[in-house]
Structures are given as structure tokens and as C-alpha cells.
Scaffold this motif. Sequence first.
Motif, PDB file in Angstrom:
ATOM      1  N   ARG A 215       0.844  -1.184   0.000  1.00  0.00           N
ATOM      2  CA  ARG A 215       0.000   0.000   0.000  1.00  0.00           C
ATOM      3  C   ARG A 215       0.886   1.242   0.000  1.00  0.00           C
ATOM      4  O   ARG A 215       1.839   1.336   0.792  1.00  0.00           O
ATOM      5  N   GLY A 216       0.579   2.199  -0.862  1.00  0.00           N
ATOM      6  CA  GLY A 216       1.270   3.473  -0.852  1.00  0.00           C
ATOM      7  C   GLY A 216       2.467   3.515  -1.784  1.00  0.00           C
ATOM      8  O   GLY A 216       2.717   2.589  -2.540  1.00  0.00           O
ATOM      9  N   ALA A 217       3.192   4.613  -1.703  1.00  0.00           N
ATOM     10  CA  ALA A 217       4.270   4.883  -2.638  1.00  0.00           C
ATOM     11  C   ALA A 217       5.593   4.342  -2.113  1.00  0.00           C
ATOM     12  O   ALA A 217       5.755   4.080  -0.930  1.00  0.00           O
ATOM     13  N   VAL A 218       6.524   4.194  -3.043  1.00  0.00           N
ATOM     14  CA  VAL A 218       7.822   3.597  -2.778  1.00  0.00           C
ATOM     15  C   VAL A 218       8.869   4.483  -3.445  1.00  0.00           C
ATOM     16  O   VAL A 218       8.607   5.031  -4.527  1.00  0.00           O
ATOM     17  N   PRO A 219      10.034   4.712  -2.817  1.00  0.00           N
ATOM     18  CA  PRO A 219      11.009   5.613  -3.425  1.00  0.00           C
ATOM     19  C   PRO A 219      11.539   5.100  -4.756  1.00  0.00           C
ATOM     20  O   PRO A 219      11.644   3.889  -4.963  1.00  0.00           O
ATOM     21  N   GLY A 220      11.889   6.028  -5.641  1.00  0.00           N
ATOM     22  CA  GLY A 220      12.561   5.678  -6.881  1.00  0.00           C
ATOM     23  C   GLY A 220      11.657   5.666  -8.084  1.00  0.00           C
ATOM     24  O   GLY A 220      10.435   5.725  -7.971  1.00  0.00           O
ATOM     25  N   PRO A 221      12.266   5.592  -9.269  1.00  0.00           N
ATOM     26  CA  PRO A 221      11.488   5.563 -10.504  1.00  0.00           C
ATOM     27  C   PRO A 221      10.944   4.169 -10.768  1.00  0.00           C
ATOM     28  O   PRO A 221      11.395   3.201 -10.147  1.00  0.00           O
ATOM     29  N   ASN A 222       9.984   4.056 -11.681  1.00  0.00           N
ATOM     30  CA  ASN A 222       9.534   2.740 -12.125  1.00  0.00           C
ATOM     31  C   ASN A 222      10.719   2.030 -12.768  1.00  0.00           C
ATOM     32  O   ASN A 222      11.455   2.628 -13.552  1.00  0.00           O
ATOM     33  N   GLY A 223      10.895   0.768 -12.413  1.00  0.00           N
ATOM     34  CA  GLY A 223      12.035   0.022 -12.923  1.00  0.00           C
ATOM     35  C   GLY A 223      13.263   0.159 -12.051  1.00  0.00           C
ATOM     36  O   GLY A 223      14.306  -0.385 -12.377  1.00  0.00           O
ATOM     37  N   GLY A 224      13.152   0.907 -10.943  1.00  0.00           N
ATOM     38  CA  GLY A 224      14.287   1.097 -10.046  1.00  0.00           C
ATOM     39  C   GLY A 224      14.479  -0.101  -9.119  1.00  0.00           C
ATOM     40  O   GLY A 224      13.536  -0.812  -8.793  1.00  0.00           O
ATOM     41  N   PHE A 225      15.728  -0.284  -8.681  1.00  0.00           N
ATOM     42  CA  PHE A 225      16.059  -1.405  -7.803  1.00  0.00           C
ATOM     43  C   PHE A 225      15.592  -1.104  -6.375  1.00  0.00           C
ATOM     44  O   PHE A 225      15.763   0.010  -5.882  1.00  0.00           O
ATOM     45  N   ILE A 226      15.016  -2.109  -5.733  1.00  0.00           N
ATOM     46  CA  ILE A 226      14.548  -1.915  -4.362  1.00  0.00           C
ATOM     47  C   ILE A 226      14.894  -3.133  -3.508  1.00  0.00           C
ATOM     48  O   ILE A 226      15.054  -4.242  -4.014  1.00  0.00           O
ATOM     49  N   ILE A 227      14.995  -2.863  -2.213  1.00  0.00           N
ATOM     50  CA  ILE A 227      15.185  -3.928  -1.231  1.00  0.00           C
ATOM     51  C   ILE A 227      13.953  -3.919  -0.330  1.00  0.00           C
ATOM     52  O   ILE A 227      13.532  -2.858   0.125  1.00  0.00           O
ATOM     53  N   VAL A 228      13.374  -5.078  -0.098  1.00  0.00           N
ATOM     54  CA  VAL A 228      12.192  -5.171   0.762  1.00  0.00           C
ATOM     55  C   VAL A 228      12.534  -6.068   1.933  1.00  0.00           C
ATOM     56  O   VAL A 228      13.112  -7.141   1.760  1.00  0.00           O
ATOM     57  N   ARG A 229      12.170  -5.610   3.129  1.00  0.00           N
ATOM     58  CA  ARG A 229      12.416  -6.423   4.322  1.00  0.00           C
ATOM     59  C   ARG A 229      11.210  -6.296   5.231  1.00  0.00           C
ATOM     60  O   ARG A 229      10.446  -5.313   5.137  1.00  0.00           O
ATOM     61  N   PRO A 230      10.991  -7.235   6.145  1.00  0.00           N
ATOM     62  CA  PRO A 230       9.931  -7.073   7.130  1.00  0.00           C
ATOM     63  C   PRO A 230      10.188  -5.796   7.921  1.00  0.00           C
ATOM     64  O   PRO A 230      11.349  -5.472   8.207  1.00  0.00           O
ATOM     65  N   THR A 231       9.158  -5.070   8.256  1.00  0.00           N
ATOM     66  CA  THR A 231       9.358  -3.749   8.846  1.00  0.00           C
ATOM     67  C   THR A 231      10.050  -3.853  10.205  1.00  0.00           C
ATOM     68  O   THR A 231       9.863  -4.809  10.947  1.00  0.00           O
ATOM     69  N   ASN A 232      10.882  -2.844  10.473  1.00  0.00           N
ATOM     70  CA  ASN A 232      11.522  -2.783  11.792  1.00  0.00           C
ATOM     71  C   ASN A 232      10.843  -1.738  12.660  1.00  0.00           C
ATOM     72  O   ASN A 232      11.353  -1.339  13.686  1.00  0.00           O
ATOM     73  N   LYS A 233       9.683  -1.294  12.219  1.00  0.00           N
ATOM     74  CA  LYS A 233       8.954  -0.278  12.981  1.00  0.00           C
ATOM     75  C   LYS A 233       8.088  -0.972  14.018  1.00  0.00           C
ATOM     76  O   LYS A 233       7.321  -1.871  13.687  1.00  0.00           O
ATOM     77  N   ARG A 234       8.217  -0.565  15.257  1.00  0.00           N
ATOM     78  CA  ARG A 234       7.369  -1.142  16.310  1.00  0.00           C
ATOM     79  C   ARG A 234       6.161  -0.242  16.511  1.00  0.00           C
ATOM     80  O   ARG A 234       6.272   0.978  16.440  1.00  0.00           O
ATOM     81  N   ASP A 235       5.028  -0.889  16.759  1.00  0.00           N
ATOM     82  CA  ASP A 235       3.840  -0.042  16.953  1.00  0.00           C
ATOM     83  C   ASP A 235       3.346  -0.036  18.390  1.00  0.00           C
ATOM     84  O   ASP A 235       3.942  -0.543  19.283  1.00  0.00           O
TER      85      ASP A 235
END
Lengths: 235, 128
Positions: A215-235
Motif C-alpha cells: 500500500r502506498g508509494a515507494v522511493p525511486g522511478p519505475n524500474g528502479g532497484f529496491i530492497i524489501v524487508r519485514p518492517t523494523n517499525k514497532r507499533d
Amino acid sequence: MPLGMLGLKVGMTQVYDDKGNLEPVTVLQLGPNPVLLVRTMERDGYHAVQVGFGDKARKRASRAERGHVSADFSSKRKKARQEAGEQLPEKANVEPQKYIREFRLADAATLGVGAVLKAEDVFKDIPNVDVIGTSKGRGYSGVMKRWGFSGLRASHGIKKGSRQHGSTSSLASNRGSGRPKKGLKRAGQHGNARSTARNLKIVRIDAANNVVLVRGAVPGPNGGFIIVRPTNKRD
Amino acid sequence: MKNKLLQAVEDVQLKKAPAFTVGDQVDVHQRILEGEKERVQIFTGVVISMRGEGLREMFTVRRIVQGEGIERTFPVQSPKLAKIEVKRTGAVRRAKLYYLRDRVGKATRLRERKVKPTPTAPGGPSAS
């Protein structure tokens, strides 16, 4: 840091949730990511797995890049090591990889070299992720674009300075050091820097296409390389 | 939509293409959840614009309520729309009928579109 995945940002669209409301999503193409190397506490001093993403043409890869992933790659050094009776490291036996990253693990890795990460396994029970990318470069930008300053007035005697920042504090503001404080917001390079979008909800995982919707936007242009990891944000 | 992966994502929820076009008078049946109960509200009017494609296609319906022009925009593919009924077709020569906003009364009427002898899929509003 738990295990994550590498991939590309495909683009944004909208999908309906189960209540029929439209949800803005970013389509991410993740993996398959082969494990190229396993870091162990004994040898490396930390636990991690090194994974790759995207095949690179063999003629574009260096000999080091090819030897890193291939078991039957011949080199003089490899031959010498073999003759000396050294144990050679395991290889994943895949094409040279375009992107290679490590994921630090808290405990010893359960995956071996040559295992392949798939989005549906890695993010099966994970509700939220962080997406790390490189933001779109905006070049050398002024303070209005870079920091959202208001600029100066259009009239009342201001001639050419309507996009300037105004005062940058007095020289005495930093306890008499004679210089303004570090980190003052000024014009400069904007974007083209590592950026993390944290705590994005996983909306859907499409195993057949190796696609994950967040959900929502992700940094970088379309076709850009990204790294995805489980969130480290505690709620 | 050019990207294959984006298209694959949208195809999952995509229903069939809309059976109406700009200029048509339609009944939009909207599901409305009131607490536990669901009821259907009907909004009748003329389609004055359609924009977007695929899952993001939207259309705007205009009607006059008590002398006041009302325009509502709906997503074509929304699961909240029970159905969209075409009551009357309209012969128009433009893609956006914003000129209807400046008209009142009888001037807002549209001529019925002549049905062509060959039954083809409803095309754009260029069928004038």
C-alpha cells in the motif's frame, strides 16, 4: 535484520479491498533471489545470507562475478587451491547476478547456498514491510523545492530573491563558534539518495508473477532497484 | 496500461468493459451499507465524461435535481456498483459533454443514437 528480498519497482495502480474501497498500491517484482553465500559466525563473525537478483549477461560480467556464482568456472587460482587440497566454497550455479545484497540474520541461516527465495515464502506471514530504494534525482535544488521553504515575497521591494531562503541565522547561534550550526537547511543535491518507506502493508502476493503489492508509494522511478524487508517499525 | 505485470495485477479484479458511453442516460445502482443492512440507491443522469482505463476508469453522471445540477463520479469497475443500466442513448460528437453545464431545461436534451444495422460493440462517441 530478518530476511528480505531484492527486486524492482514496477509502478503504481489501484486495487479494491474486500470492502470495495480503492486502495493505492505499488507493484513490486521480487525475486526469485538465489542464495549465493552464507555468512557464518565462525568464519565471518556474523550471520547473514547473500542473495542476488536479476541475470546479467555473461559477457557483461567480470570473471570475478562469474566465478562467484558458478561451480564449473576455471581459473588458475582455483586450480592452485584444488591442488593444495583446500576446500573450495559452495557455489549457487546460477547466471551472474545484476544486484547482490546481504541480509543480516540474528541466528544461523537455515538456507543453504543455491536455495532460491520466493516472495510467497519470505513474506507469507508478514503484514508490513519496509521498502528501500534510491529516490528520484532532482539535481541541485533550491530551498523551496528541497525543504519546502516559503520563499520571500513577490513584491515589496524584493527584486530577484523570491525563491531565496532569507536569513541563515547569526554567526553567534552556535555558541560563539563563529559558524552557523551543522545541518542547516540550504540549497543542494536533492534526491538520488537512499530512502526507506517504512511500514507499508502487503496487500497481495501474486506467486505466479513473483509480484507483491504494497500500500502506498515507494522511493525511486519505475524500474528502479529496491530492497524489501519485514518492517523494523514497532507499533 | 503497457506494463504486463501491472496489467496482470488489475486483471484479477477487472470485470467486463462498460456497456455504456458518453451521452447515454444511465441508472447507476449503488450498494450502500447502513450499519448491517445493505440497500441500493439509484442515481440517474447523463454520462458526461469517461476517463482512465482498466481498473482506474471513472465516469461522471450529471442530472438536475430541483433546478440544481448534480454531478457524481463513479469508478466503472467498483464492486459497490450493483449494475449500470442504459436507459437511453445519446448522439454526441464530443468525448466530454461539459457544455451541458451551461444549458438548462430543454436545451440539455440529446438526440437518440441511431442503432447501426451491424451489431458491433459500443464504440466511442464518434458514432454520430
